[in-house]
Design an enzyme around this catalytic site. Sequence first.
Site: not given
Lengths: 271, 425
Positions: B50, B115, B120, B190, B193
Amino acid sequence: MGIILFELALTFYFAAAIVSITELFKDSKITSKIMLFSAGTGFAIHTISIIYRYVTAGHIPITNPHEATSFFAWCIVLIFFLLQLRYKVSLLSSFIMPVVFFMMLASSMLSREIKPLSPDLQSYWLGIHTVLAFLGNAAFALAFGIGCMYLVQEHYVKSKRLGGLFERLPSLQSLDEINYRLITIGFPLLTLAIITGALWAESAWGRFWSWDPRETWSLVTWFIYAIILHARLVAGWRGKRAALLSMIGFLTILIAFFGIKLLRKGLHVFL
Amino acid sequence: MKAFVIGLNHNTADLDVREKFAFNGPKLEQGLMAFREVPEVEEAIILSTCNRVELYANVTDIEKASEAIKIFLSDFHSINRASLDKSIYIYDDINAVRHIFRVASSLDSMVVGEPQILGQMKDSFELALSKKTTGFLLNKLMKKALSVAKRVRTETRIAENAVSISFAAVELAKKIFTDLSTKVFMLLGAGEMAELAARHLIGNGVKEVLVSNRTHERACDLAKEFNGRPVKFDDFIHEMARTDIVICSTGAPHYILAKGQMQKVLKERKQRQVFIIDISVPRNIDPEINDLDNVYLYNVDDLQGVVDSNKFGRQREAAKAEKIVEEELETFQKWLLSLDSVPTIVALREKAEEIKNEELDKLFSKIQGIDEKEREAIEYMATALMNKLMHSPTAALKDSSEDKDTLVAIIRKLYGINGEKLEKK
């Protein structure tokens, strides 16, 4: 005997006030237990001292400034305990017990002489009117304390500096709701006190209302609390505004109670 | 052989730009294969989240490669070059390595210590491994990056930061509201965090969860995950009237909630308290909303401030983490250098010399009674033998310009010279 009881109650309230102030700086279960014990014992002795005086005087002991201030303090402690039974508001004692102590201290410095009751006060209305008025005012006093707590907590949250008492003060919503609750309790009591006062005035002096300063201020107070309730129900005034208004309301009560007494004018001179 | 990074993140590009560059779903695999096909690119990895889109490569000529990759990006996503040049950053060689280490360690994240980035990164690497788009350099680099991240995680308290921020948000909610289980919560947008904080809050029990996103599908997915109800993005203000807690992270480049709108919302909800957490960069909620009564607006920096004043020195922990990155960078740099031909030649010769001396010592301790002349002759013979044997590999290393890296790697393997040994010297 009466003096000893009163001084004893004062001493216990003093201890409660000191301990509750230390609670602001240090969180500990022992101190809060000591606080509850001192305040509880103080309250019990205070109750006995009032009953003792009632028996000695032969009428309800709310007929001079010493008695009135003492009874006001007693009502505040009573409502404080009732509130704690229901809500368990942490740190409330720190905001209330010092006030109670100072009221008792003021009371102790006023003349404790028991004078014979003047004929126009000799009525069953005396007990009804005064007890209603003081219970109502005590509820407003608690609302004042809760309002202070709200403003402190709101300041932490709004300014985003969450130090000090933030962790230990209750949530904003619950403070706001308890404040509202206290006003909804105090308001009908105040209303009834004004009505019974008027009825009493009619039977004693032949007039329902004579615009003496105490009456006028009571009416002002009544309007302030009416506005608080109305604004909340209609416009949703809550939170900071409600807290501030409830504090202003109590300040007018204090003016009515102490300020007018200093003027020594009007029909309520006996108090 | 040089590490190369090209990418964009929350600091350099708004969400709508990042979205254009994103490699979502099947696009990731296609993109990866196409990226690997770009001339100049020898190894390839794509990381797309993101908050960032980054392409990692092993290239020979930085200039040529960066041009080729830019063309690839603008073609693949049909983006014009101007907007691409405006948003991207490029790192090469040691700076690229540093950047990758920092990203993996969550030092480059919007919320430091968050985290999810490590996972990812692992996923991107695994995809690249399964598609065989990586090789010698990136494999080593990515493995090292993951181990650096782990080291940072265990040796510093940086990871506590993101958790602390979620925790602080929940603590605040509890000091505004009496009972969270009677409250309606809305997740707007979204992002790592925001989702972390939302999860924390929902874990503490709320009455109802609403999810709204510009991409309604995403809202539906998240709503399913959180047992909530998706709300059309156009309707979110309408729903605000019954929402008590909002976490917002839409990444829109402008305010999506203005003061006037909020005043209307408050009127509609009879001034009941609202707690809004704006995690977006740039801000999505007009900060002036905090001036309104009964609204408590916190952004990430505010929450960070709360965490910093309460818990631990984030800056100290971040500095510790940066130090770890630099340390690891140094060892990696040594390894990289070792791949160069000159140190390889030196190492090769040192190794041969070492063997020669060992064998001579062994021989001289066994046979006695030889004179100085004979001894010199034997030594001479050994040296000549060594030199002859070393000649062609040395020559090959010296003049190889093409495939030098492969050659270095092969020679190191054949002669058993590895980088770690070199480092120790």
